[in-house]
Design a protein around this motif. Structure first.
Motif, mmCIF file in Angstrom:
data_model
loop_
_atom_site.group_PDB
_atom_site.id
_atom_site.type_symbol
_atom_site.label_atom_id
_atom_site.label_comp_id
_atom_site.label_asym_id
_atom_site.label_seq_id
_atom_site.Cartn_x
_atom_site.Cartn_y
_atom_site.Cartn_z
ATOM 1 N N THR A 48 0.840 -1.207 0.000
ATOM 2 C CA THR A 48 0.000 0.000 0.000
ATOM 3 C C THR A 48 0.867 1.246 0.000
ATOM 4 N N THR A 49 1.910 1.253 0.810
ATOM 5 C CA THR A 49 2.817 2.404 0.865
ATOM 6 C C THR A 49 3.447 2.671 -0.495
ATOM 7 N N VAL A 50 3.967 1.636 -1.122
ATOM 8 C CA VAL A 50 4.625 1.808 -2.418
ATOM 9 C C VAL A 50 3.624 2.257 -3.479
ATOM 10 N N GLU A 54 3.814 5.538 -5.863
ATOM 11 C CA GLU A 54 3.750 5.446 -7.320
ATOM 12 C C GLU A 54 2.591 6.243 -7.908
ATOM 13 N N GLY A 55 1.633 6.623 -7.051
ATOM 14 C CA GLY A 55 0.462 7.340 -7.532
ATOM 15 C C GLY A 55 -0.688 6.448 -7.935
ATOM 16 N N PHE A 56 -0.584 5.160 -7.632
ATOM 17 C CA PHE A 56 -1.639 4.217 -7.978
ATOM 18 C C PHE A 56 -2.767 4.180 -6.947
ATOM 19 N N VAL A 66 7.392 12.959 -4.273
ATOM 20 C CA VAL A 66 8.225 12.054 -5.059
ATOM 21 C C VAL A 66 8.822 12.861 -6.212
ATOM 22 N N LEU A 67 10.148 12.961 -6.234
ATOM 23 C CA LEU A 67 10.846 13.782 -7.230
ATOM 24 C C LEU A 67 10.286 15.201 -7.250
ATOM 25 N N ALA A 74 0.639 14.181 -9.725
ATOM 26 C CA ALA A 74 1.704 14.187 -10.729
ATOM 27 C C ALA A 74 1.729 12.917 -11.565
ATOM 28 N N SER A 75 1.270 11.787 -10.996
ATOM 29 C CA SER A 75 1.314 10.518 -11.725
ATOM 30 C C SER A 75 0.460 10.548 -12.991
ATOM 31 N N ARG A 76 -0.440 11.527 -13.092
ATOM 32 C CA ARG A 76 -1.271 11.632 -14.302
ATOM 33 C C ARG A 76 -0.613 12.484 -15.380
ATOM 34 N N THR A 77 0.560 13.054 -15.071
ATOM 35 C CA THR A 77 1.230 13.928 -16.026
ATOM 36 C C THR A 77 2.310 13.163 -16.792
ATOM 37 N N GLU A 78 2.516 13.566 -18.020
ATOM 38 C CA GLU A 78 3.510 12.912 -18.869
ATOM 39 C C GLU A 78 4.917 13.119 -18.312
ATOM 40 N N SER A 79 5.201 14.306 -17.789
ATOM 41 C CA SER A 79 6.548 14.601 -17.301
ATOM 42 C C SER A 79 6.935 13.688 -16.141
ATOM 43 N N PHE A 80 5.992 13.409 -15.240
ATOM 44 C CA PHE A 80 6.263 12.525 -14.106
ATOM 45 C C PHE A 80 6.483 11.100 -14.584
ATOM 46 N N ARG A 81 5.644 10.634 -15.476
ATOM 47 C CA ARG A 81 5.773 9.252 -15.969
ATOM 48 C C ARG A 81 7.065 9.045 -16.732
ATOM 49 N N GLN A 82 7.613 10.099 -17.324
ATOM 50 C CA GLN A 82 8.886 9.986 -18.011
ATOM 51 C C GLN A 82 10.039 9.746 -17.037
ATOM 52 N N ARG A 83 9.868 10.179 -15.794
ATOM 53 C CA ARG A 83 10.960 10.155 -14.824
ATOM 54 C C ARG A 83 10.920 8.955 -13.888
#
Length: 285
Positions: A48-50, A54-56, A66-67, A74-83
């Motif tokens: 659950t923590t992880v 991860e934004g899930f 996170v970053l 942020a997990s819904r943004t392309e820039s975050f998923r790239q990183r």
């Protein structure tokens, strides 16, 4: 560590299901370029923590960065998923595609991907690049999962039980890959049930039990391993094994060496393993 040096900062993290707190007030920082292993029994709250990191999964309380961003949005943004790279316990099935086709397909999702052929080689699938994925063994499919997690050259990589299904030789080869990624500056968060894996790879480990983070330290120092009594064992001339626990094993060995004329037969010195300390911690929790 300064927050500016941290890839992950967690303060007071909570997640509640009904009347049960699956995650109950966790505070944690993971440094940039660090390999951090999160340990805990099933149901302790580590998955659950992880997933929150991860934004899930949504959290019910606390702050998470996170970053430099909140993964809840942020997990819904392309820039975050790239990183961020994520290796789940099972990425998916691509039965009619070859290993090479799958990795090349995923590479297109990233603006600056690694070379697919290089990644396939790094995870030990070079000889299977032309094989359809349904012909792979369980361990080979796991390697493919890892390839898809690192193809985008992530700054931060989440690895969930990455060596499940690996034979001992394949696990050691994979450890080399993780050490290589760390040396290139990738931050890695690893969950594993293999305590030797955590000890071999992690700069620090955290132990979760009953939704709480009960300890964080280096594998060598967790639970004051370095201060635990050492067990000294040896074999007497008549073949009888003897052992003794000592806080000063060097002095004991010096006495034994004098007793046996300089060479102590079959001498061993051991301290509690990471697994010993871990099991004691979660048992107490």
């Amino acid at each position: 560590m300064n927050n500016g040096d941290a890839a992950i900062v967690v303060r007071g993290l909570r997640k509640v299901y009904g009347d049960r707190a699956a995650v109950d007030g966790i505070d944690l920082e993971v440094g940039r370029g660090e390999v951090f292993a999160l340990l805990g029994p099933n149901g302790a709250g580590k998955t659950t923590t992880v997933e929150i990191l991860e934004g899930f999964r949504k959290r019910d309380g606390g702050e998470v960065t996170v970053l430099g961003a909140d993964p809840a949005t942020a997990s819904r943004t392309e820039s975050f998923r790239q990183r961020v790279g994520i290796v789940l316990q099972g990425t998916g099935e691509f039965d009619e595609l070859t290993v090479g086709e799958v990795v090349r397909h995923f590479a297109r999702f990233y603006s600056s991907p690694d070379d697919p052929g290089t990644v396939i080689t790094r995870v030990g699938l070079r000889d299977k690049a032309g094989a359809r994925t349904h012909t792979l063994s369980g361990g080979q499919k796991r390697r493919l999962d890892v390839a898809l997690g690192i193809i985008g050259r992530p700054e931060l990589l989440f690895l969930d039980e990455p060596t499940t299904g690996f034979d001992p030789e394949a696990r050691r080869e994979f450890w080399g890959l993780i050490k290589d990624l760390r040396s290139s500056g990738t931050t890695i968060v690893l969950t594993t049930h293999y305590l030797d894996e955590a000890e071999a790879l992690a700069d620090r480990v955290g132990v979760i039990a009953a939704g709480r983070l009960i300890a964080v330290d280096t594998p060598r120092l967790l639970g004051s391993r370095d201060e635990a009594l050492a067990t000294v064992s040896w074999r007497t001339p008549d073949g009888v094994w003897e052992s003794a626990q000592s806080a000063a094993p060097t002095a004991l060995i010096t006495d034994l060496a004098a007793r046996y004329g300089g060479e102590v037969p079959a001498l061993t010195v051991t301290r509690p393993t990471l697994e010993d300390v871990y099991l004691e911690m979660i048992g107490a929790a």
